[in-house]
Design a protein around this motif. Structure first.
Motif, PDB file in Angstrom:
ATOM      1  N   GLU A 247      -4.596 -30.525  14.573  1.00 23.07           N
ATOM      2  CA  GLU A 247      -4.124 -29.399  13.765  1.00 23.07           C
ATOM      3  C   GLU A 247      -4.984 -28.156  14.001  1.00 23.07           C
ATOM      4  OE1 GLU A 247      -1.496 -29.193  11.941  1.00 23.07           O
ATOM      5  OE2 GLU A 247      -0.827 -31.292  12.109  1.00 23.07           O
ATOM      6  N   LEU A 248      -6.304 -28.350  14.042  1.00 24.29           N
ATOM      7  CA  LEU A 248      -7.196 -27.210  14.277  1.00 24.29           C
ATOM      8  C   LEU A 248      -6.987 -26.618  15.671  1.00 24.29           C
ATOM      9  CD1 LEU A 248     -10.509 -28.575  12.698  1.00 24.29           C
ATOM     10  CD2 LEU A 248      -9.058 -26.742  11.809  1.00 24.29           C
ATOM     11  N   THR A 249      -6.755 -27.471  16.652  1.00 23.20           N
ATOM     12  CA  THR A 249      -6.526 -26.973  18.006  1.00 23.20           C
ATOM     13  C   THR A 249      -5.236 -26.185  18.093  1.00 23.20           C
ATOM     14  OG1 THR A 249      -7.703 -28.896  18.894  1.00 23.20           O
ATOM     15  CG2 THR A 249      -6.311 -27.675  20.421  1.00 23.20           C
ATOM     16  N   THR A 250      -4.192 -26.696  17.450  1.00 21.56           N
ATOM     17  CA  THR A 250      -2.909 -25.967  17.444  1.00 21.56           C
ATOM     18  C   THR A 250      -3.074 -24.602  16.790  1.00 21.56           C
ATOM     19  OG1 THR A 250      -1.741 -28.092  17.336  1.00 21.56           O
ATOM     20  CG2 THR A 250      -0.512 -26.100  16.731  1.00 21.56           C
ATOM     21  N   HIS A 251      -3.793 -24.565  15.672  1.00 22.02           N
ATOM     22  CA  HIS A 251      -4.006 -23.292  14.987  1.00 22.02           C
ATOM     23  C   HIS A 251      -4.813 -22.328  15.869  1.00 22.02           C
ATOM     24  CE1 HIS A 251      -4.602 -20.492  11.668  1.00 22.02           C
ATOM     25  NE2 HIS A 251      -5.898 -20.466  12.007  1.00 22.02           N
TER      26      HIS A 251
ATOM     27  N   ILE B 116     -14.556 -32.017   8.973  1.00 24.33           N
ATOM     28  CA  ILE B 116     -13.273 -31.382   9.312  1.00 24.33           C
ATOM     29  C   ILE B 116     -13.005 -30.231   8.357  1.00 24.33           C
ATOM     30  CG2 ILE B 116     -10.806 -31.756   9.555  1.00 24.33           C
ATOM     31  CD1 ILE B 116     -12.422 -33.056  11.727  1.00 24.33           C
ATOM     32  N   GLY B 117     -13.271 -30.460   7.068  1.00 23.01           N
ATOM     33  CA  GLY B 117     -13.081 -29.389   6.094  1.00 23.01           C
ATOM     34  C   GLY B 117     -14.011 -28.219   6.379  1.00 23.01           C
ATOM     35  N   ASP B 118     -15.280 -28.519   6.737  1.00 22.03           N
ATOM     36  CA  ASP B 118     -16.209 -27.435   7.081  1.00 22.03           C
ATOM     37  C   ASP B 118     -15.698 -26.633   8.271  1.00 22.03           C
ATOM     38  OD1 ASP B 118     -17.818 -28.298   5.048  1.00 22.03           O
ATOM     39  OD2 ASP B 118     -19.128 -29.514   6.357  1.00 22.03           O
ATOM     40  N   LEU B 119     -15.148 -27.351   9.269  1.00 24.07           N
ATOM     41  CA  LEU B 119     -14.626 -26.659  10.449  1.00 24.07           C
ATOM     42  C   LEU B 119     -13.429 -25.790  10.092  1.00 24.07           C
ATOM     43  CD1 LEU B 119     -14.849 -26.275  13.496  1.00 24.07           C
ATOM     44  CD2 LEU B 119     -13.414 -28.304  13.819  1.00 24.07           C
ATOM     45  N   ALA B 120     -12.524 -26.303   9.234  1.00 18.32           N
ATOM     46  CA  ALA B 120     -11.352 -25.514   8.831  1.00 18.32           C
ATOM     47  C   ALA B 120     -11.789 -24.270   8.057  1.00 18.32           C
ATOM     48  CB  ALA B 120     -10.421 -26.374   7.991  1.00 18.32           C
TER      49      ALA B 120
ATOM     50  N   MET C  41      -1.779 -14.517  10.132  1.00 24.05           N
ATOM     51  CA  MET C  41      -0.843 -15.179   9.226  1.00 24.05           C
ATOM     52  C   MET C  41      -1.476 -16.457   8.663  1.00 24.05           C
ATOM     53  SD  MET C  41       2.693 -14.793  11.407  1.00 24.05           S
ATOM     54  CE  MET C  41       3.601 -15.607  10.097  1.00 24.05           C
ATOM     55  N   GLU C  42      -1.161 -16.756   7.390  1.00 28.68           N
ATOM     56  CA  GLU C  42      -1.675 -17.953   6.757  1.00 28.68           C
ATOM     57  C   GLU C  42      -1.024 -19.195   7.358  1.00 28.68           C
ATOM     58  OE1 GLU C  42      -4.041 -18.302   4.618  1.00 28.68           O
ATOM     59  OE2 GLU C  42      -4.459 -16.150   4.347  1.00 28.68           O
ATOM     60  N   ASP C  43      -1.820 -20.263   7.550  1.00 30.02           N
ATOM     61  CA  ASP C  43      -1.332 -21.521   8.112  1.00 30.02           C
ATOM     62  C   ASP C  43      -1.460 -22.588   7.028  1.00 30.02           C
ATOM     63  OD1 ASP C  43      -0.633 -23.729   9.531  1.00 30.02           O
ATOM     64  OD2 ASP C  43      -1.966 -23.341  11.226  1.00 30.02           O
ATOM     65  N   PRO C  44      -0.316 -23.163   6.510  1.00 30.25           N
ATOM     66  CA  PRO C  44      -0.388 -24.175   5.441  1.00 30.25           C
ATOM     67  C   PRO C  44      -1.199 -25.398   5.850  1.00 30.25           C
ATOM     68  CG  PRO C  44       1.847 -23.331   5.705  1.00 30.25           C
ATOM     69  CD  PRO C  44       1.077 -22.804   6.862  1.00 30.25           C
ATOM     70  N   ALA C  45      -1.054 -25.827   7.114  1.00 34.08           N
ATOM     71  CA  ALA C  45      -1.795 -27.012   7.566  1.00 34.08           C
ATOM     72  C   ALA C  45      -3.298 -26.769   7.487  1.00 34.08           C
ATOM     73  CB  ALA C  45      -1.383 -27.374   8.992  1.00 34.08           C
ATOM     74  N   LEU C  46      -3.709 -25.564   7.852  1.00 37.92           N
ATOM     75  CA  LEU C  46      -5.130 -25.245   7.798  1.00 37.92           C
ATOM     76  C   LEU C  46      -5.629 -25.170   6.349  1.00 37.92           C
ATOM     77  CD1 LEU C  46      -7.520 -24.579   9.651  1.00 37.92           C
ATOM     78  CD2 LEU C  46      -6.950 -22.162   9.393  1.00 37.92           C
ATOM     79  N   ALA C  47      -4.746 -24.672   5.461  1.00 39.46           N
ATOM     80  CA  ALA C  47      -5.130 -24.608   4.045  1.00 39.46           C
ATOM     81  C   ALA C  47      -5.350 -26.008   3.476  1.00 39.46           C
ATOM     82  CB  ALA C  47      -4.044 -23.872   3.266  1.00 39.46           C
TER      83      ALA C  47
END
Length: 561
Positions: free
Chosen positions: A198-202, A231-235, A216-222
């Motif tokens: 998910e992070l790579t796609t974003h 993972i949360g720290d990276l997001a 633009m806001e990304d729901p998956a990243l949110a």
């Protein structure tokens, strides 16, 4: 796809790790087991050999071979025992466990003798039996070796079998652990690879986005930001980075406006720098003029140095003629005094003998006066050569005797070097073509050119002879008429000039002499005089360790400077 690549890398790492662990542990375990089992078998074999030796003391004396054989057969049944061999004091094999015969490798044991000092000591050796394997042979003496010895062979194949069994067991354990590690890795990587995808796609989406329009806001990243793990720290770091980039874009817009303002004032800055460069160029040109003046001054100093060397040579050359002048003048005065005395005492009635003496005295005076005239003319010629060399280059062209100038230049160079070093000695060869005659040239400049080359030739020939011990250093000068020109050659027996140096010898300030012994302007001046002023040619031929020859050609007719 991303998770599979990650899994492949993890699995590859685990395979390498477990392979290394398996190899290292197997090697360590095998080495340790080998040492321990070898020590155990050695101890067991020592005990068996000692027991048989102690039990065979009386049996060997009574030659009870059957009892000894039954005793040997009992110990042969112990695990690890490969053979038992009993040898009496005469070297005869009394009993053994081989069927049908003792191998040749063990037959030689009966020839070994036990030393008197070490008769009770055990002996250990490694024995290889062809077709029978490897053994640790442990020998115990019977009655200190007098009654014979007992040899027990511990089979190393049993040790290898135990080691192989232990290593197989250990390998199976490592494989089991590996399978468990693969399962754990599959679960853990699967848990990590999903959020990473998910992070790579974003990140890819953000890389292809137009930054001018904002992010633009990304729901998956949110959703990933709510996690409390890495993972949360990276997001959350991604979101912070996007906000920072947005701020930087605003600053870039501001800087773009400032850059436009700087572009407007760039021409003024360039003009200012141009004026500064022009001023510096003017300063550099002034410095260049000063360097040219310094070069001219050095050239004048070179000329003065040549004049100084010439003056020293002339002073040395004048010394002998002046001695002649003084000596013959004194002698003439004495003879004249004698004539006056004779005339004053016997002015009247001179006898024929006295008259003859007076005539002889007068003849001697005439001869002395001719010597005075001869050497005076020689001194005058040297002085004229000095004055000719010391004149400036603005002298007029005149009919010039090339042979005479070449001869005087070599002589002056020789005596100039000799005045500086009393040990200086170089042979001179002269070969002048009478057909050369006179040419239209500036004689003092030709003298300067010939003298510079002759000086170099004397220096090269003398220093090579001093270094190598050669007793025949020479310098030669020759002339030859070649149509409408004349050729002058000055040759020395010096070290010669390397090919890579020939192209530089006529350049200003280039010299091969040690520091302080040359300015590098002599041959440059010669080139200017011969080539530029007199429109001739100047070439150099040389062979390393043999000779150097300068070849000059000068036109006979009048040339423009």
């Amino acid at each position: 796809m991303r998770s599979s690549r990650l899994l492949q890398r993890v699995l590859a790492g685990e395979v390498m790790l477990f392979a290394i662990i398996a190899v290292v542990t197997s090697a360590v375990a095998g080495y340790t087991l080998n040492d321990r089992l070898t020590a155990e078998f050695t101890s067991k074999g020592t005990a068996i050999a000692t027991a048989i030796a102690n039990a065979s003391n009386e049996l060997m004396v009574t030659r009870d071979a059957s009892t000894i054989q039954s005793l040997v057969d009992q110990f042969k049944q112990i695990s690890g025992v490969g053979y038992v061999l009993v040898i009496d004091g005469d070297g005869t094999i009394v009993s053994h466990t081989f069927v049908p015969a003792v191998p040749p490798e063990l037959v030689s044991l009966r020839n070994e003798k036990w030393s008197p000092t070490g008769g009770d000591a055990m002996q250990e050796r490694e024995i290889h039996v062809s077709g029978g394997g490897d053994y640790i042979d442990l020998a115990a003496p019977i009655l200190a070796g007098v009654a014979g010895s007992v040899h027990v062979g511990m089979d190393r194949s049993v040790i290898r079998t135990d080691i192989r069994s232990a290593m197989i067991t250990q390998t199976l354990v490592v494989i089991g652990l590996f399978v468990m590690a693969v399962g754990v890795a599959f679960v853990v990587v699967g848990h990590i690879s999903g959020p990473l995808t998910e992070l790579t796609t974003h990140a890819n989406r953000m890389a292809g986005q137009d930054f001018e329009s904002g992010f633009m806001e990304d729901p998956a990243l949110a959703a990933l930001q709510t996690s409390n793990d890495e993972i949360g720290d990276l997001a959350r770091g991604f979101v912070s980075m996007e906000r920072a980039i947005g701020g930087y874009i605003g600053k870039l817009r501001q800087l773009a406006g400032e850059l436009a303002h700087y572009n407007e004032t760039l021409e003024e800055t360039v003009a200012l720098r141009t004026r500064e460069l022009q001023e510096k160029n003017g300063a550099l040109e002034a410095t260049l003029d000063e360097l040219k003046q310094a070069q001219d001054q050095i050239m004048r100093q070179e000329k003065m140095a040549s004049l100084g060397a010439l003056t020293a040579g002339i002073a040395h050359e004048i010394k002998n003629p002046l001695n002649f002048v003084n000596n013959f003048a004194d002698l003439s005065r004495e003879l004249a005094g004698e004539v006056r005395e004779d005339l004053s005492t016997k002015a009247k009635g001179l006898d024929p003998k006295l008259a003859a003496d007076i005539d002889d005295t007068l003849d001697q005076l005439q001869l002395n006066l001719s010597k005075i005239k001869e050497h005076g003319e020689r001194a005058d010629g040297i002085v004229r050569s000095m004055l000719l060399h010391s004149r400036g280059s603005a002298a007029q062209r005149a009919a010039t005797d090339v042979n005479a100038i070449a001869r005087d230049a070599v002589n002056l160079a020789y005596h100039g070097m000799r005045a500086l070093d009393q040990d200086f000695q170089v042979g001179i060869d002269m070969n002048f073509d009478p057909a050369v005659g006179q040419i239209d040239a500036v004689p003092q400049d030709l003298m300067r050119a010939f003298l510079n080359i002759a000086n170099n030739g004397c220096y090269a020939a003398y220093h090579r002879a001093s270094r190598t011990g050669d007793n025949g250093p020479r310098i030669g000068v020759s002339t030859r008429a070649v149509g409408d020109a004349v050729e002058i050659r000055i040759r020395d027996t010096g070290d010669g000039i390397p090919d890579e140096v020939k192209q530089k010898v006529f350049e200003p300030f280039f010299t091969t002499k040690p520091a302080g012994q040359g300015t590098g302007l002599g041959l440059s001046i010669c080139h200017d005089i011969i080539v530029q002023q007199h429109r001739g040619t100047l070439q150099v031929e040389s062979a390393r360790g043999s000779f150097t020859e300068f070849i000059m050609t000068l036109p006979r007719g009048k040339a423009t400077a």
